[in-house]
Design a protein around this motif. Sequence first.
Motif, PDB file in Angstrom:
ATOM      1  N   ASP A  56       0.849  -1.182   0.082  1.00 43.80           N
ATOM      2  CA  ASP A  56       0.047   0.085   0.030  1.00 43.80           C
ATOM      3  C   ASP A  56       0.766   1.187  -0.045  1.00 43.80           C
ATOM      4  O   ASP A  56       2.184   1.176   0.313  1.00 43.80           O
ATOM      5  CB  ASP A  56      -0.902   0.257   1.238  1.00 43.80           C
ATOM      6  CG  ASP A  56      -1.847  -1.252   1.364  1.00 43.80           C
ATOM      7  OD1 ASP A  56      -2.297  -1.677  -0.207  1.00 43.80           O
ATOM      8  OD2 ASP A  56      -2.462  -1.531   2.227  1.00 43.80           O
ATOM      9  N   GLN A  57       0.296   2.107  -0.273  1.00 48.53           N
ATOM     10  CA  GLN A  57       1.079   3.525  -0.386  1.00 48.53           C
ATOM     11  C   GLN A  57       1.001   4.105   0.979  1.00 48.53           C
ATOM     12  O   GLN A  57       0.136   3.635   1.583  1.00 48.53           O
ATOM     13  CB  GLN A  57       0.364   4.627  -1.454  1.00 48.53           C
ATOM     14  CG  GLN A  57      -1.259   4.920  -0.846  1.00 48.53           C
ATOM     15  CD  GLN A  57      -1.866   5.734  -1.850  1.00 48.53           C
ATOM     16  OE1 GLN A  57      -1.458   6.184  -2.667  1.00 48.53           O
ATOM     17  NE2 GLN A  57      -3.248   6.420  -1.317  1.00 48.53           N
ATOM     18  N   SER A  58       1.877   5.275   1.355  1.00 51.30           N
ATOM     19  CA  SER A  58       1.962   5.546   2.647  1.00 51.30           C
ATOM     20  C   SER A  58       2.569   7.023   2.529  1.00 51.30           C
ATOM     21  O   SER A  58       3.268   7.372   1.597  1.00 51.30           O
ATOM     22  CB  SER A  58       3.083   4.657   3.522  1.00 51.30           C
ATOM     23  OG  SER A  58       4.310   4.618   2.842  1.00 51.30           O
ATOM     24  N   VAL A  59       2.326   7.670   3.436  1.00 55.14           N
ATOM     25  CA  VAL A  59       2.905   9.075   3.759  1.00 55.14           C
ATOM     26  C   VAL A  59       3.222   9.171   4.946  1.00 55.14           C
ATOM     27  O   VAL A  59       2.313   9.054   6.182  1.00 55.14           O
ATOM     28  CB  VAL A  59       1.774  10.071   3.468  1.00 55.14           C
ATOM     29  CG1 VAL A  59       2.353  11.631   3.453  1.00 55.14           C
ATOM     30  CG2 VAL A  59       1.394  10.164   1.834  1.00 55.14           C
ATOM     31  N   VAL A  60       4.437   9.243   5.503  1.00 56.06           N
ATOM     32  CA  VAL A  60       5.236   9.395   6.870  1.00 56.06           C
ATOM     33  C   VAL A  60       5.530  10.765   6.923  1.00 56.06           C
ATOM     34  O   VAL A  60       6.304  11.222   6.121  1.00 56.06           O
ATOM     35  CB  VAL A  60       6.158   8.281   6.900  1.00 56.06           C
ATOM     36  CG1 VAL A  60       6.766   8.375   8.476  1.00 56.06           C
ATOM     37  CG2 VAL A  60       5.461   6.992   6.675  1.00 56.06           C
TER      38      VAL A  60
ATOM     39  N   ASP B 172       2.114   7.832  13.596  1.00 54.74           N
ATOM     40  CA  ASP B 172       1.708   6.267  13.934  1.00 54.74           C
ATOM     41  C   ASP B 172       1.260   5.514  13.129  1.00 54.74           C
ATOM     42  O   ASP B 172       0.348   4.927  13.112  1.00 54.74           O
ATOM     43  CB  ASP B 172       1.230   6.321  15.269  1.00 54.74           C
ATOM     44  CG  ASP B 172       1.713   5.087  16.254  1.00 54.74           C
ATOM     45  OD1 ASP B 172       2.625   4.434  15.863  1.00 54.74           O
ATOM     46  OD2 ASP B 172       0.805   4.738  17.073  1.00 54.74           O
ATOM     47  N   LEU B 173       1.849   5.736  11.719  1.00 52.61           N
ATOM     48  CA  LEU B 173       1.382   4.897  10.713  1.00 52.61           C
ATOM     49  C   LEU B 173       1.616   3.415  10.695  1.00 52.61           C
ATOM     50  O   LEU B 173       2.704   3.310  10.817  1.00 52.61           O
ATOM     51  CB  LEU B 173       1.539   5.585   9.501  1.00 52.61           C
ATOM     52  CG  LEU B 173       0.926   5.095   7.865  1.00 52.61           C
ATOM     53  CD1 LEU B 173      -0.558   5.206   7.930  1.00 52.61           C
ATOM     54  CD2 LEU B 173       1.675   5.404   6.772  1.00 52.61           C
ATOM     55  N   ASP B 174       0.736   2.521  10.385  1.00 54.77           N
ATOM     56  CA  ASP B 174       1.036   1.061  10.397  1.00 54.77           C
ATOM     57  C   ASP B 174       1.182   0.752   8.879  1.00 54.77           C
ATOM     58  O   ASP B 174       0.208   0.813   8.170  1.00 54.77           O
ATOM     59  CB  ASP B 174      -0.189   0.323  10.901  1.00 54.77           C
ATOM     60  CG  ASP B 174       0.013  -1.314  10.927  1.00 54.77           C
ATOM     61  OD1 ASP B 174       1.325  -1.512  10.694  1.00 54.77           O
ATOM     62  OD2 ASP B 174      -0.676  -1.739  10.954  1.00 54.77           O
ATOM     63  N   TYR B 175       2.350   0.596   8.533  1.00 51.61           N
ATOM     64  CA  TYR B 175       2.846   0.122   7.281  1.00 51.61           C
ATOM     65  C   TYR B 175       3.727  -0.655   6.929  1.00 51.61           C
ATOM     66  O   TYR B 175       4.854  -0.726   7.805  1.00 51.61           O
ATOM     67  CB  TYR B 175       2.785   1.470   6.110  1.00 51.61           C
ATOM     68  CG  TYR B 175       4.196   2.172   6.690  1.00 51.61           C
ATOM     69  CD1 TYR B 175       5.196   2.477   5.675  1.00 51.61           C
ATOM     70  CD2 TYR B 175       4.366   2.877   7.621  1.00 51.61           C
ATOM     71  CE1 TYR B 175       6.371   3.051   5.971  1.00 51.61           C
ATOM     72  CE2 TYR B 175       5.790   3.871   8.175  1.00 51.61           C
ATOM     73  CZ  TYR B 175       6.445   3.671   7.096  1.00 51.61           C
ATOM     74  OH  TYR B 175       7.657   4.353   7.382  1.00 51.61           O
ATOM     75  N   THR B 176       4.040  -1.076   5.810  1.00 52.59           N
ATOM     76  CA  THR B 176       5.335  -1.944   5.413  1.00 52.59           C
ATOM     77  C   THR B 176       5.918  -1.552   4.157  1.00 52.59           C
ATOM     78  O   THR B 176       5.281  -1.372   3.139  1.00 52.59           O
ATOM     79  CB  THR B 176       4.967  -3.502   5.226  1.00 52.59           C
ATOM     80  OG1 THR B 176       4.274  -3.870   6.514  1.00 52.59           O
ATOM     81  CG2 THR B 176       6.249  -4.104   4.916  1.00 52.59           C
ATOM     82  N   PRO B 177       7.080  -0.914   4.104  1.00 51.83           N
ATOM     83  CA  PRO B 177       7.617  -0.261   2.943  1.00 51.83           C
ATOM     84  C   PRO B 177       7.977  -1.309   1.981  1.00 51.83           C
ATOM     85  O   PRO B 177       8.090  -2.519   2.564  1.00 51.83           O
ATOM     86  CB  PRO B 177       9.141   0.451   3.664  1.00 51.83           C
ATOM     87  CG  PRO B 177       8.787   0.299   4.830  1.00 51.83           C
ATOM     88  CD  PRO B 177       7.955  -0.590   5.316  1.00 51.83           C
ATOM     89  N   TYR B 178       7.959  -0.962   0.716  1.00 50.69           N
ATOM     90  CA  TYR B 178       8.212  -1.824  -0.384  1.00 50.69           C
ATOM     91  C   TYR B 178       9.842  -2.511   0.022  1.00 50.69           C
ATOM     92  O   TYR B 178      10.569  -1.635   0.143  1.00 50.69           O
ATOM     93  CB  TYR B 178       8.254  -1.474  -1.815  1.00 50.69           C
ATOM     94  CG  TYR B 178       8.337  -2.278  -2.644  1.00 50.69           C
ATOM     95  CD1 TYR B 178       7.384  -3.299  -3.155  1.00 50.69           C
ATOM     96  CD2 TYR B 178       9.362  -2.160  -3.776  1.00 50.69           C
ATOM     97  CE1 TYR B 178       7.311  -4.053  -4.059  1.00 50.69           C
ATOM     98  CE2 TYR B 178       9.364  -3.055  -4.660  1.00 50.69           C
ATOM     99  CZ  TYR B 178       8.488  -3.960  -4.878  1.00 50.69           C
ATOM    100  OH  TYR B 178       8.759  -4.881  -5.953  1.00 50.69           O
TER     101      TYR B 178
END
Length: 657
Positions: free
Chosen positions: A600-604, A632-638
């Motif tokens: 998913d896309q993410s903006v940190v 506090d974004l829950d994400y996994t970088p590519y």
Amino acid sequence: MRTSLSVRVALLASCAMCFSTGALAQDITLDPVVLAKSKREVQTDTAISETVVTEEEVEDRQAGTIAELVDTVPGVTLVNGSSPQGSGINIRGFGANGTYGSDQKVLIQVDGANVGSEELYRIGTQLYTDPSLYKEVTVVRGMAGTFEYGSGAIGGLVRLETKDASDFTGGEPGFKLRQTLQFGSNGGQFASSSVLAWQPSEDLELLGNYTYRSQEAQKDGNGDNVSDDGYELPSWAVKARYRFGQDRAHALMFSMAETTSEETDVPYNSFASATDNFGNVDRSVFSETRTLRYTYDAPGNDWLNLTVEHSRAEQQIESSYVSGSSVLEANPFVWPNLQPLVNADQHYVTAKTTVKNQSLFQTGVLSHDLRYGYEHIQKDRLDASSAPGGKDLRDAFFVVDDIQWGGLTLTPAIRYEKQAIRSDYGDYANEALMGGLSARYAFDNGMSVFGSAAYSENLPILDDLTNADYMERSEKAHTFELGAAYERSSLFSGGDSAAIKLTHYRTEVWDVTSYSGVTNIALQGYELEGSYSTDSGFYTDVNSTWSFGRDTTDGAENDWQYTPANTLSVAFGKRWGQEFDLSWEVVANAEREFNDVTTDQSVVHNLRATYRPQSGAMQGFEVRVGLENAGDLDYTPYLATRSAPGRNLKLTLTKTF
């Protein structure tokens, strides 16, 4: 693929033509240098895709690992990165991946020593060292600009330079003590770094550094553990420099750094977030680098600027399986093959001797900055229960010349490398002739255009000794780059400064041996770097990558799974003299799909503040506060195999005595 030979011939022929130019001497006027006021200077004065992370940025980022220092460099993607275990650096689709910490296509050097280069299964880049030991990190993307440092750098090169005593004493005799304490809220992070710098005289400088860093298991944005284990990482370094002779033209430098790590009952698969089929191990890591360097810059003789350097990098990774931790232990068909892997002890030493000279001269209207030299490299790797050992001996000659004529700069480069491998699995001999040509033309209005073409080979590695076919052929690649840059002061108002650089690259790799079933890899992409600052202290930095990749695997075309993530990083900041610096960084990652799995896309958002009092009782103190992943974004970088850490409040206190 059939065009590769003609490309290679054309490159080397171009180099030969450039080296043969000669005429009468003439003065050359250099373009004025515009000083950057942003945190990261855009390297607009070179055709090389190069980014330099200075000491100021190293300190302001409050990084816990080397990987975290370069995570916003265009073309760089981290495989994890928040801890030294199971993390790695990927540049333009090569380097670390979720299976190996290195595919031998990204060079990493510490004070000239080659480190983190072994292709170890389920172990990261092995860059077990602390960021507080270093004052500068240079990242070169692609092959252009790497031929005087090594071969096979298809992805690029990372060069780290340790701190000098004069960085603290200002080059004047005396003592300086610098103590740093760092705290992080996510995972109970703690670090203490003590530096003692002493200059008995202007000619002699001595430095000692001890750093202890620890971290417990971090939480992601959802409150779950990023991994089951933390780490303790004590490091120390010493460095000495002595200048002597007429005009202090001679210099001797010695540096040594050592890092150890002890982990108990942790997953063998350091890329995993929790224990998997490989089970757990007790793992001990010892990493040491040493460099001895002699330089002589002959007074009044631009032809002689000699460097003789010997470096040694050693790493030992000992793993002992924790009985009962793998569900496969009871499987009589699988466990006999798996057990040697999880009980493997890895030990390897890379020694390198380099003799290099720089000559500055003119031939007619042409001005030359010529570097040429010889390298001998010996890698000794002991047999392990999971991988073969042997000796990899290499001799290399290289020539690189920056040729300037007015606004035009041509840089031909040639590297010849010969390899001899000795082992119980057989002896092999290989050689390769590599080279490239880059060109840059600078206009009077601050605009410049540039391009490069390069060909390189990645010679066989010890890890493939059990495959005779792989040991007799090298991986081959060429890269083409085109771009433009612009730099100017007083663009919109008096005292402002602007710089921007856009690069397009195309890379093709064939005769691939690093990836099972893959025969060809083709990538192309765009990299953007920009900065703008005003005389009142406002600044903006922009870094972006957009790339595409394909491979041929078992005769079928696919998307290349290690293509860099498409990212945009923008930082906005304000400086109040040397005393206060406040910045807000936004890092956006585009959505990417591979094998029907979507990242998913993410903006940190990251916030940073630095306070350095210039007078009064607080003079000499430095206070840095950072809030990483503020939302506090829950994400996994590519390319990552673990979730990214959630919100992390960092505080760093530094005092120089």
